[in-house]
Design a protein around this motif. Structure first.
Motif: not given
Length: 94
Positions: A9, A39, A41-42, A45-46, A51
């Motif tokens: 990401v 990262g 949470s990212t 989410r991915t 995301l």
């Protein structure tokens, strides 16, 4: 089982993470730790599909599904715990 393969990401020139390979196997409990802004949470989410990754893939095993509860802990104040859990499964909630 959730399999994460070559996941990356990137936001503009900022690479948040790259070449991530993970396998979440049944019966295990996992924790994701790291500094603020690393990262976590990212990544979640991915994995949940909220995301799109810059590169890589996330696959679930046959017949498996993933439910996610928002980080906004006030979003469900008006609901019981049981209702909140059921909302994560649209067929049961309906």
């Amino acid at each position: 089982m959730i399999t994460v393969s070559d996941l990356s990401v990137q936001f503009g020139k900022r690479i948040l993470f790259q070449d991530v390979n993970l396998k979440f196997t049944p019966g295990n409990c996992y924790g994701i730790i790291g500094a603020n802004g690393a990262g976590k949470s990212t990544l979640l989410r991915t994995i949940s599909g909220a995301l799109e990754p810059t590169r890589g893939s996330i696959t679930l095993g046959p017949g498996e599904r993933l439910s996610v509860l928002s980080q906004d802990h006030h979003a469900f104040d008006a609901f019981t715990v049981m209702d909140t859990v059921l909302m994560g499964h649209s067929v049961l909630w309906a």
